[in-house]
Write an enzyme that holds these catalytic residues in place. Structure first.
Site, PDB file in Angstrom:
ATOM      1  N   LYS A  80      25.000  14.830  32.923  1.00  0.00           N
ATOM      2  CA  LYS A  80      24.940  15.274  31.522  1.00  0.00           C
ATOM      3  C   LYS A  80      24.308  16.661  31.389  1.00  0.00           C
ATOM      4  CE  LYS A  80      22.667  12.297  29.221  1.00  0.00           C
ATOM      5  NZ  LYS A  80      21.273  12.585  29.107  1.00  0.00           N
TER       6      LYS A  80
ATOM      7  N   TRP B 276      29.679  22.183  37.862  1.00  0.00           N
ATOM      8  CA  TRP B 276      28.816  22.044  39.043  1.00  0.00           C
ATOM      9  C   TRP B 276      29.314  22.959  40.160  1.00  0.00           C
ATOM     10  CZ3 TRP B 276      29.227  20.837  44.183  1.00  0.00           C
ATOM     11  CH2 TRP B 276      28.031  20.502  44.852  1.00  0.00           C
TER      12      TRP B 276
ATOM     13  N   LYS C 260      14.239   9.961  40.435  1.00  0.00           N
ATOM     14  CA  LYS C 260      15.307  10.400  39.546  1.00  0.00           C
ATOM     15  C   LYS C 260      15.694  11.853  39.764  1.00  0.00           C
ATOM     16  CE  LYS C 260      16.480  10.599  34.613  1.00  0.00           C
ATOM     17  NZ  LYS C 260      16.509  12.052  34.433  1.00  0.00           N
TER      18      LYS C 260
ATOM     19  N   PHE D 295      19.473   9.812  28.386  1.00  0.00           N
ATOM     20  CA  PHE D 295      20.214   8.624  28.836  1.00  0.00           C
ATOM     21  C   PHE D 295      21.583   8.532  28.154  1.00  0.00           C
ATOM     22  CE2 PHE D 295      15.819   6.759  29.797  1.00  0.00           C
ATOM     23  CZ  PHE D 295      15.912   7.117  31.135  1.00  0.00           C
TER      24      PHE D 295
ATOM     25  N   THR E 113      24.054  18.994  33.729  1.00  0.00           N
ATOM     26  CA  THR E 113      24.944  19.964  34.370  1.00  0.00           C
ATOM     27  C   THR E 113      26.066  20.370  33.427  1.00  0.00           C
ATOM     28  OG1 THR E 113      24.454  19.059  36.556  1.00  0.00           O
ATOM     29  CG2 THR E 113      26.467  20.352  36.345  1.00  0.00           C
TER      30      THR E 113
ATOM     31  N   ALA F  71      13.543   8.628  26.827  1.00  0.00           N
ATOM     32  CA  ALA F  71      14.599   8.250  25.884  1.00  0.00           C
ATOM     33  C   ALA F  71      14.688   6.751  25.662  1.00  0.00           C
ATOM     34  CB  ALA F  71      15.944   8.766  26.374  1.00  0.00           C
TER      35      ALA F  71
ATOM     36  N   PHE G 247      34.055  15.241  40.235  1.00  0.00           N
ATOM     37  CA  PHE G 247      33.468  15.120  41.566  1.00  0.00           C
ATOM     38  C   PHE G 247      34.528  15.491  42.599  1.00  0.00           C
ATOM     39  CE2 PHE G 247      30.155  13.218  39.305  1.00  0.00           C
ATOM     40  CZ  PHE G 247      29.098  12.876  40.132  1.00  0.00           C
TER      41      PHE G 247
ATOM     42  N   ARG H  81      15.507  19.460  27.339  1.00  0.00           N
ATOM     43  CA  ARG H  81      14.195  18.858  27.603  1.00  0.00           C
ATOM     44  C   ARG H  81      13.608  19.437  28.889  1.00  0.00           C
ATOM     45  NH1 ARG H  81      15.624  12.987  28.485  1.00  0.00           N
ATOM     46  NH2 ARG H  81      17.435  13.980  29.406  1.00  0.00           N
TER      47      ARG H  81
END
Length: 553
Positions: free
Chosen positions: A68, A406, A102, A298, A70, A270, A378, A91
């Site tokens: 998210k 990415w 994480k 999240f 990225t 979150a 991906f 954030r």
């Protein structure tokens, strides 16, 4: 393949003064923290002159990854690639997840905010200031009791906890004041991770320093022997706490790898808080850019719902569009596949997992907001699966666009950027909250549980039932709610992926966060102080004699 930190260390950063000039900021508005970071003065203008707001959210997260942040960074870079004046508002990371499992919160690949090492570590010290204010309040509470306890605070009913910005399970449940009388009054306590502190939530919802002080004064720290709430104002220490936060409330300015201005400020969890960056940073970005890209924590059931029902009323600005992030891999996990099976093409699992994405899309549309799906690509994604997901979205009249930010940075998100701009121009947002604050507390909880999560019913345990009555007596029942539950499922059971059916949401406890201005509704097994994994990420981190960092993702 280069790691994220290796890519970041090869990037060309502009002096922060140049980034500020892009936004039309004057020298007196900017306080540099070294070469590439700065604090920015809070805006004084009203909310009437604001750019467009784009909220990035996602499906329920899985171990397969969604990306998210990225996508958010790539979208902002993509908007600038198509000559739109875009600004990021994100954030800031907590040291706990950074040193644990994480990871950080600066994006990945060629879609990152910089300097990533500083942002992921101590940054400008905002979270440390929150920790200091949080623990100063604990010390002042204990000292008040030790010095005669004029307010008759019941030590067994202190609900304020100390905090630390690192994962440390040994501090979840502690006893303080052990020893003789000189050491204080013994009582049970515990620690939250700093980003779970109510002070973090307050900092992120306050409009200015005066509002911050007012909110701090309203914090409920515990109850008297007569079961009456005790606040920070009763202790007369809101001024001291605000003093510790006077610099922390100012938004932080940094840049992306493509020198897009980025405000990174605040980071409440979150699941147990509202999970969004600060109102101050978002307002600043909205007043300085034509498009502001921001992110909710999240999945959309947690972060986006809280952004829309808690943050928007403080921001006085609703999103003009929602970008819903999904990956082929994550949707196939929601469709029943294991991580070992994700490399294999499986259209059946993808269609089954699409139900999770569809539910989140419908939820956002019910707020009256247009939705665009961003498929975060991906390397091993199958072409047939990518096309099939786009077709599934088209069947429900939602555009799905591939994003390769990415791998390719802003150029990999220009189609997404153009689609979002077109969607905003063609579809006027008609935002409406899910519930009104005047609804009874029990009904507000049911509204979120049934309409957002899809619960068939809500069950209140004994403690929660008593609190429903007590909070109505105290006049707290008219506040917004912030439901704390697992991020991995629409339900309160992390193992139920996809779109669970016929489940009951179990409410264990309700916590007053009067300074933040909402009530936290605890469900499931939510930890406010995480633990470190068996092999913490910290084991791979190092710094050489020249100060060059390694192993930070």
């Amino acid at each position: 393949m280069l790691s994220d930190i290796e890519i970041a260390q090869k990037a060309n950063l502009a002096p922060i003064e140049q980034i500020a000039q892009k936004l039309g900021l004057f020298q007196e508005d900017v306080e540099p923290y070294g070469k590439y970071k700065a604090k920015v003065s809070l805006p004084e203008s009203t909310s009437n002159d604001m750019g467009k707001l784009i909220l990035v959210t996602s499906i329920n997260p899985t171990p397969a990854g969604e990306g998210k942040t990225t996508v958010s960074i790539g979208l902002a870079d993509g908007l600038n690639q198509i000559h739109k004046k875009a600004v990021l508002a994100l954030r800031e990371p907590s040291l706990g997840p950074v040193m644990g499992l994480k990871g950080g919160a600066t994006g990945g690949g060629y879609s990152q905010v910089l300097p990533m090492e500083d942002i992921n570590l101590h940054f400008t010290g905002d979270i440390h200031a929150i920790t200091a204010a949080n623990n100063a309040l604990s010390a002042l509470i204990d000292n008040h009791i030790h010095q005669g306890n004029e307010l008759e605070i019941d030590p067994q009913q202190i609900i304020w906890k100390r905090s630390l910005d690192i994962n440390d399970r040994a501090l979840r449940h502690t006893v303080v004041g052990l020893g003789n009388k000189a050491q204080g009054v013994p009582h049970e306590e515990g620690f939250d991770i700093s980003v779970a502190s109510e002070i973090m939530a307050i900092l992120c919802l306050a409009n200015d320093l005066a509002d911050l002080k007012t909110r701090l004064a309203k914090i409920v720290i515990g109850y008297t022997y007569q079961n009456k709430p005790v606040t920070v104002h009763d202790l007369q220490v809101e001024g001291a706490l605000a003093l510790l936060l006077k610099e922390a409330i100012k938004p932080n300015l940094v840049q992306t790898m493509e020198q897009t201005p980025a405000f990174i400020h605040g980071g409440p969890f979150a699941n147990i808080a509202h999970g969004c960056n600060s109102v101050a940073a978002t307002k600043t970005a909205l007043q300085l850019g034509d498009y502001t890209v921001t992110e909710a924590g999240f999945g959309a059931d947690l972060g986006a719902e809280k952004f829309l029902d808690i943050k928007v009323p403080s921001l006085d600005k609703a999103p003009d569009a929602i970008v819903m992030v999904a990956t082929i891999r994550a949707l196939k996990m929601h469709g029943g596949l294991t991580t070992e099976q994700l490399a294999n093409e499986d259209l059946s699992a993808l269609k089954k997992g699409f139900a999770n994405l569809k539910k989140h899309i419908n939820n956002m549309q019910n707020y009256g907001l247009p939705v665009v799906v961003a498929i975060n690509e991906f390397a091993l994604d199958q072409e047939n699966e990518l096309l099939y997901l786009q077709e599934l979205c088209q069947e429900i009249s939602v555009t799905a666009v591939l994003s390769s930010a990415w791998e390719n940075g802003g150029p990999g998100a220009t189609e997404l950027a153009s689609t979002v701009v077109s969607t905003i121009e063609k579809n006027e947002a008609n935002y409406k909250r899910l519930y009104q604050n005047q609804l009874p507390l029990e009904d507000k909880i049911k509204e979120v549980a049934q309409k957002i999560y899809g619960a068939s019913d809500v069950v209140f345990e004994k403690k929660a039932k008593k609190q429903l009555k007590d909070f109505k007596t105290f006049g707290w029942d008219l506040l917004p709610i912030c439901i704390a539950k697992t991020q991995y499922s629409l339900s309160d059971d992390a193992s139920l992926l996809g779109v669970p059916q016929n489940f009951t949401l179990n409410v264990k406890e309700i916590q007053p966060k009067m300074g933040a201005g909402f009530l936290v509704v605890l469900t499931g097994n939510i930890l406010t102080m995480p633990g470190l994994p068996k092999r913490p990420a910290a084991l791979d981190m190092d710094v050489d004699d020249s100060g060059r960092v390694s192993g930070l993702f």
